[in-house]
Design a protein around this motif. Structure first.
Motif, PDB file in Angstrom:
ATOM      1  N   GLU A  31      -0.263  96.422  21.394  1.00  0.00           N
ATOM      2  CA  GLU A  31       0.739  95.495  21.909  1.00  0.00           C
ATOM      3  C   GLU A  31       1.759  95.079  20.855  1.00  0.00           C
ATOM      4  OE1 GLU A  31       1.338  94.533  25.013  1.00  0.00           O
ATOM      5  OE2 GLU A  31      -0.189  95.998  25.549  1.00  0.00           O
ATOM      6  N   SER A  32       1.353  95.036  19.590  1.00  0.00           N
ATOM      7  CA  SER A  32       2.243  94.543  18.540  1.00  0.00           C
ATOM      8  C   SER A  32       3.224  95.623  18.087  1.00  0.00           C
ATOM      9  CB  SER A  32       1.429  94.066  17.338  1.00  0.00           C
ATOM     10  OG  SER A  32       2.254  93.854  16.221  1.00  0.00           O
ATOM     11  N   PRO A  33       4.554  95.415  18.230  1.00  0.00           N
ATOM     12  CA  PRO A  33       5.534  96.396  17.733  1.00  0.00           C
ATOM     13  C   PRO A  33       5.431  96.597  16.222  1.00  0.00           C
ATOM     14  CG  PRO A  33       6.582  94.801  19.205  1.00  0.00           C
ATOM     15  CD  PRO A  33       5.213  94.289  18.911  1.00  0.00           C
ATOM     16  N   THR A  34       5.125  95.513  15.490  1.00  0.00           N
ATOM     17  CA  THR A  34       4.991  95.632  14.033  1.00  0.00           C
ATOM     18  C   THR A  34       3.827  96.535  13.665  1.00  0.00           C
ATOM     19  OG1 THR A  34       5.862  93.386  13.788  1.00  0.00           O
ATOM     20  CG2 THR A  34       4.692  94.317  11.895  1.00  0.00           C
ATOM     21  N   LEU A  78       4.076 100.166  11.573  1.00  0.00           N
ATOM     22  CA  LEU A  78       3.370 100.397  10.313  1.00  0.00           C
ATOM     23  C   LEU A  78       2.488 101.641  10.387  1.00  0.00           C
ATOM     24  CD1 LEU A  78       2.368  96.747   9.332  1.00  0.00           C
ATOM     25  CD2 LEU A  78       3.995  98.218   8.142  1.00  0.00           C
ATOM     26  N   ILE A  79       1.791 101.799  11.515  1.00  0.00           N
ATOM     27  CA  ILE A  79       0.906 102.965  11.659  1.00  0.00           C
ATOM     28  C   ILE A  79       1.731 104.241  11.770  1.00  0.00           C
ATOM     29  CG2 ILE A  79      -0.868 104.028  13.099  1.00  0.00           C
ATOM     30  CD1 ILE A  79      -1.570 101.100  13.978  1.00  0.00           C
ATOM     31  N   LEU A  80       2.823 104.186  12.513  1.00  0.00           N
ATOM     32  CA  LEU A  80       3.676 105.367  12.658  1.00  0.00           C
ATOM     33  C   LEU A  80       4.267 105.795  11.315  1.00  0.00           C
ATOM     34  CD1 LEU A  80       5.536 104.634  16.020  1.00  0.00           C
ATOM     35  CD2 LEU A  80       3.671 106.243  15.630  1.00  0.00           C
ATOM     36  N   LYS A  81       4.614 104.819  10.457  1.00  0.00           N
ATOM     37  CA  LYS A  81       5.135 105.165   9.122  1.00  0.00           C
ATOM     38  C   LYS A  81       4.110 105.946   8.320  1.00  0.00           C
ATOM     39  CE  LYS A  81       8.582 101.525   8.381  1.00  0.00           C
ATOM     40  NZ  LYS A  81       8.910 100.259   7.647  1.00  0.00           N
ATOM     41  N   GLU A  82       2.826 105.495   8.409  1.00  0.00           N
ATOM     42  CA  GLU A  82       1.762 106.197   7.686  1.00  0.00           C
ATOM     43  C   GLU A  82       1.582 107.616   8.227  1.00  0.00           C
ATOM     44  OE1 GLU A  82      -1.860 104.010   7.598  1.00  0.00           O
ATOM     45  OE2 GLU A  82      -0.954 102.200   6.761  1.00  0.00           O
ATOM     46  N   LEU A  83       1.608 107.767   9.554  1.00  0.00           N
ATOM     47  CA  LEU A  83       1.459 109.094  10.159  1.00  0.00           C
ATOM     48  C   LEU A  83       2.636 109.995   9.790  1.00  0.00           C
ATOM     49  CD1 LEU A  83       0.177 108.103  13.721  1.00  0.00           C
ATOM     50  CD2 LEU A  83      -1.131 109.284  11.952  1.00  0.00           C
ATOM     51  N   ALA A  84       3.850 109.438   9.809  1.00  0.00           N
ATOM     52  CA  ALA A  84       5.044 110.228   9.472  1.00  0.00           C
ATOM     53  C   ALA A  84       4.973 110.721   8.041  1.00  0.00           C
ATOM     54  CB  ALA A  84       6.296 109.384   9.689  1.00  0.00           C
ATOM     55  N   VAL A 137       6.486 114.201   9.369  1.00  0.00           N
ATOM     56  CA  VAL A 137       7.206 114.191  10.640  1.00  0.00           C
ATOM     57  C   VAL A 137       8.189 113.023  10.622  1.00  0.00           C
ATOM     58  CG1 VAL A 137       6.959 114.055  13.161  1.00  0.00           C
ATOM     59  CG2 VAL A 137       5.177 115.135  11.784  1.00  0.00           C
ATOM     60  N   SER A 138       9.336 113.191  11.313  1.00  0.00           N
ATOM     61  CA  SER A 138      10.331 112.124  11.381  1.00  0.00           C
ATOM     62  C   SER A 138       9.752 110.881  12.059  1.00  0.00           C
ATOM     63  CB  SER A 138      11.568 112.619  12.148  1.00  0.00           C
ATOM     64  OG  SER A 138      12.354 111.538  12.575  1.00  0.00           O
ATOM     65  N   LEU A 139       9.964 109.713  11.443  1.00  0.00           N
ATOM     66  CA  LEU A 139       9.516 108.457  12.036  1.00  0.00           C
ATOM     67  C   LEU A 139      10.192 108.220  13.383  1.00  0.00           C
ATOM     68  CD1 LEU A 139       7.998 105.753  11.921  1.00  0.00           C
ATOM     69  CD2 LEU A 139       9.883 104.832  10.557  1.00  0.00           C
ATOM     70  N   ASP A 140      11.472 108.557  13.484  1.00  0.00           N
ATOM     71  CA  ASP A 140      12.203 108.362  14.736  1.00  0.00           C
ATOM     72  C   ASP A 140      11.600 109.201  15.862  1.00  0.00           C
ATOM     73  OD1 ASP A 140      13.922 106.550  13.618  1.00  0.00           O
ATOM     74  OD2 ASP A 140      15.465 108.036  13.121  1.00  0.00           O
ATOM     75  N   THR A 141      11.167 110.405  15.516  1.00  0.00           N
ATOM     76  CA  THR A 141      10.549 111.276  16.524  1.00  0.00           C
ATOM     77  C   THR A 141       9.256 110.646  17.044  1.00  0.00           C
ATOM     78  OG1 THR A 141      11.460 113.250  15.467  1.00  0.00           O
ATOM     79  CG2 THR A 141       9.591 113.573  16.967  1.00  0.00           C
ATOM     80  N   LEU A 142       8.430 110.139  16.126  1.00  0.00           N
ATOM     81  CA  LEU A 142       7.179 109.513  16.532  1.00  0.00           C
ATOM     82  C   LEU A 142       7.442 108.260  17.369  1.00  0.00           C
ATOM     83  CD1 LEU A 142       5.010 109.803  13.277  1.00  0.00           C
ATOM     84  CD2 LEU A 142       4.987 111.280  15.282  1.00  0.00           C
ATOM     85  N   LYS A 143       8.462 107.493  16.981  1.00  0.00           N
ATOM     86  CA  LYS A 143       8.804 106.288  17.754  1.00  0.00           C
ATOM     87  C   LYS A 143       9.208 106.648  19.177  1.00  0.00           C
ATOM     88  CE  LYS A 143      10.381 103.010  14.220  1.00  0.00           C
ATOM     89  NZ  LYS A 143      11.553 102.251  13.722  1.00  0.00           N
ATOM     90  N   GLN A 144      10.007 107.716  19.325  1.00  0.00           N
ATOM     91  CA  GLN A 144      10.438 108.131  20.656  1.00  0.00           C
ATOM     92  C   GLN A 144       9.249 108.593  21.491  1.00  0.00           C
ATOM     93  OE1 GLN A 144      13.546 107.788  22.082  1.00  0.00           O
ATOM     94  NE2 GLN A 144      12.323 108.274  23.894  1.00  0.00           N
TER      95      GLN A 144
END
Length: 605
Positions: free
Chosen positions: A404-407, A411-417, A422-429
């Motif tokens: 639920e938390s966007p923050t 943070l997790i997506l940054k670690e995965l990227a 992989v591009s952070l923007d791609t994971l966010k999309q």
């Protein structure tokens, strides 16, 4: 209404002192929605909040399971207590003098059985502990416990005992002290012989761990074999005192530390709790040899905002930790997971590495729930292969998208990227796409982790619920206004009396007439306490939430609707009487009844 020996002024004082929103908030995470407070019901599994508290009227009601009532009823349900027991508990907490007899003059059969079984369990705990500490039969068990790192102080503090290898040690002790063996068998202390004649000890040649309820009373035992064999642990069966799905080992002793820190450490086993206690973890508890349940999670939420899951490091323990996360989070508890190396359990880790290392590395170093889930997810993918990385990232994105938390998601997506290049923007999309898809429910399967009421509501949203007859809603409306205003109640009593069509509505109306006749003021919470009838309390709490402004014209319409329904019922009954008269050949009677039907039809018009 007679509440036994409890004075009405004491009940009124309890209702005055215990604000329902504050009391329920100790057990349930509530959020304000207008003049209501809403949260997940503690009495049944749900993900969409249907549990409603109305501070203005001092009542609660769940639209999912139907439970409802005032603050005393809520405590009764949560603590599994009778009305007198709940009032006594609340008086003690609020320092309200207890001026009535602590025990009712005549206990119910259920209360008598519970009291005897509690006494028998306390006696049994003393027997087992004495055998361990003072007899030759207990020496091997003492040696075993010391080999596991338990000193005399811990053995005393946890009340550990030993059940000898004989078949009748406890059975004979209970008999000598006047306990009825049939009753002791129902309480789970002994077992009936297979041939059905006589009884034998349920626990034999086992180290015994006594189990307490929330008030510290002995209610069950867990027995552990000291050698190879199955089952390694044998628990007391379900009984009038003990429910495994609602009991947490050492909660009574640990809840002070849990309340203070708002954090609990959840273990799998009894030895883990004891060794962790010796390491300074005073907020440690465990399930009763079973998987964590929604009831356990709801129970824990009364005392804690955060749980550290510290299960065994083997595959089974990690799988159990994974399953516990949605249950705890569903109850509104933040979750972290204590990681143990080399497939060790907490007991082994403390023995090998010491208490300081356990607290520092495992408890204080516990990872977030989503980090643990990502670590657990890796085990099912081969990350050395490109396809394995892609599949892992797809699964990881679905997992992250549900946070639920966007923050936390970012943070997790940054670690995965960073890890996978992989591009952070791609994971966010990808996360946005998953959230949109799951919210719209484009898959044909029931979403993982979705609980009963949420899914059923979605499935049934296209269907209109069956409409109740108009007189039913008219009766509910009248009762709602009668609870708010004595003059309205007296008016309805004069105009309608007991001519309600729904039996429960007629009963509630009769109680309201009596309630106001005794000079009581309108008060929904106090009136519900006056009822002392579970089904009527539920109905009243639901009706009290129907907050329609009073209107003289609507009142007359309601009375007319109920009257019309009464006429229709009378006409149908007369028609049946006329048909029976015709079949019996009594033409004169049939004609007379027909005339009465015509007169009733004119009144209906």
């Amino acid at each position: 209404m007679n509440h036994g020996m409890i004075p009405q002024e004491t009940i009124d004082e309890v209702l005055r002192r215990f604000e329902i929103g504050e009391t329920v908030g100790r057990y349930v995470q509530l959020s304000k929605q207008g003049k209501y407070l809403k949260g997940l019901c503690p009495f049944h599994s749900e993900k969409t909040p249907s549990f409603t508290v109305t501070p203005e009227k001092q009542i609660f009601h769940c639209y999912g399971c139907g439970k409802g009532g005032n603050v005393i009823k809520f405590v009764m349900e949560m603590e599994n207590e009778t009305f007198p027991e709940a009032v006594k508990r609340m008086c003690e907490e609020a320092a309200i003098p207890i001026t009535w007899s602590a025990q009712p003059e005549e206990q119910t059969p259920r209360q008598r059985e519970r009291a005897k079984l509690v006494d028998a369990h306390a006696f049994t705990a003393k027997v087992y502990h004495y055998i361990l500490r003072n007899t030759a039969a207990g020496t091997p068990a003492m040696d075993y416990l010391r080999s596991r790192g338990l000193n005399d102080k811990l053995i005393e503090e946890f009340g550990i005992g030993y059940a000898p290898a004989r078949w009748d040690t406890l059975t004979q002790a209970l008999t000598r002290n006047g306990y009825e063996l049939d009753e002791m068998e129902r309480g789970g202390l002994i077992s009936r012989k297979h041939e059905g004649d006589g009884f034998v000890d349920r626990f034999r040649d086992r180290v015994m761990f006594p189990i307490h309820d929330g008030d510290g009373k002995f209610v069950a035992f867990a027995g552990r074999l000291m050698s190879d064999g199955q089952p390694k642990y044998l628990n007391s069966p379900e009984s009038p005192l003990f429910s495994k799905s609602r009991t947490l080992y050492r909660l009574h002793e640990a809840k002070g530390a849990i309340r203070k820190s708002r954090q609990a450490v959840l273990f799998e086993g009894y030895m883990d709790v004891i060794k962790a206690w010796s390491a300074g973890v005073a907020n440690g508890i465990a399930t009763m040899g079973t998987a964590l349940t929604a009831e356990h999670a709801a129970l824990l939420k009364r005392f804690a905002d955060e749980a550290i899951v510290c299960y065994d490091g083997d595959d089974a323990g990690q799988a159990a930790a994974q399953k516990s996360i949605p249950l705890l989070e569903g109850a509104g508890i933040r979750v972290r997971v204590g990681m143990l190396p080399g497939r060790m359990d907490p007991d082994e880790y403390i023995t090998e590495n010491g208490p300081e290392a356990f607290v520092r590395e495992t408890i204080e170093g516990a990872v977030s729930a989503v980090k643990f889930q990502l670590i657990y997810l890796r085990k099912s993918h081969i990350l050395l292969e490109e396809d394995g990385k892609i599949r892992y990232l797809k699964d990881a994105i679905r997992l992250v998208a549900r946070r639920e938390s966007p923050t936390e998601r970012e943070l997790i997506l940054k670690e995965l990227a960073q890890e996978f290049g992989v591009s952070l923007d791609t994971l966010k999309q990808d996360v946005v796409d998953v959230r949109r898809q799951e919210k719209l429910g484009t898959t044909g399967d029931i979403p993982g982790g979705t609980w009963n009421n949420e899914w059923n509501e979605k499935r049934s949203s296209s269907k209109h619920p069956p409409l109740s007859p108009a007189f039913v809603q008219a009766e509910r409306q009248l009762i709602s206004w009668m609870m708010q205003d004595a003059d309205t109640a007296f008016l309805v009593q004069n105009r309608l009396g007991d001519r309600f069509h729904v039996e429960d509505h007629a009963a509630i109306a009769a109680y309201l007439y009596a309630y106001y006749a005794q000079g009581n003021e309108p008060d929904a919470g106090r009136f519900i306490a006056y009822l002392q009838h579970d089904r009527l309390e539920r109905t009243c709490s639901a009706i009290a939430l129907e907050d329609t402004p009073f209107d003289d014209k609507v009142l007359e319409d309601c009375l007319r609707t109920i009257g019309q329904a009464s006429l229709s019922r009378d006409i149908d009954r007369k028609k049946e009487e006329m048909l029976r008269a015709e079949r019996a050949g009594d033409i004169m009677l049939a004609v007379q009844i027909g005339t009465e039907i015509i007169a009733l039809e004119k009144q209906r018009k």
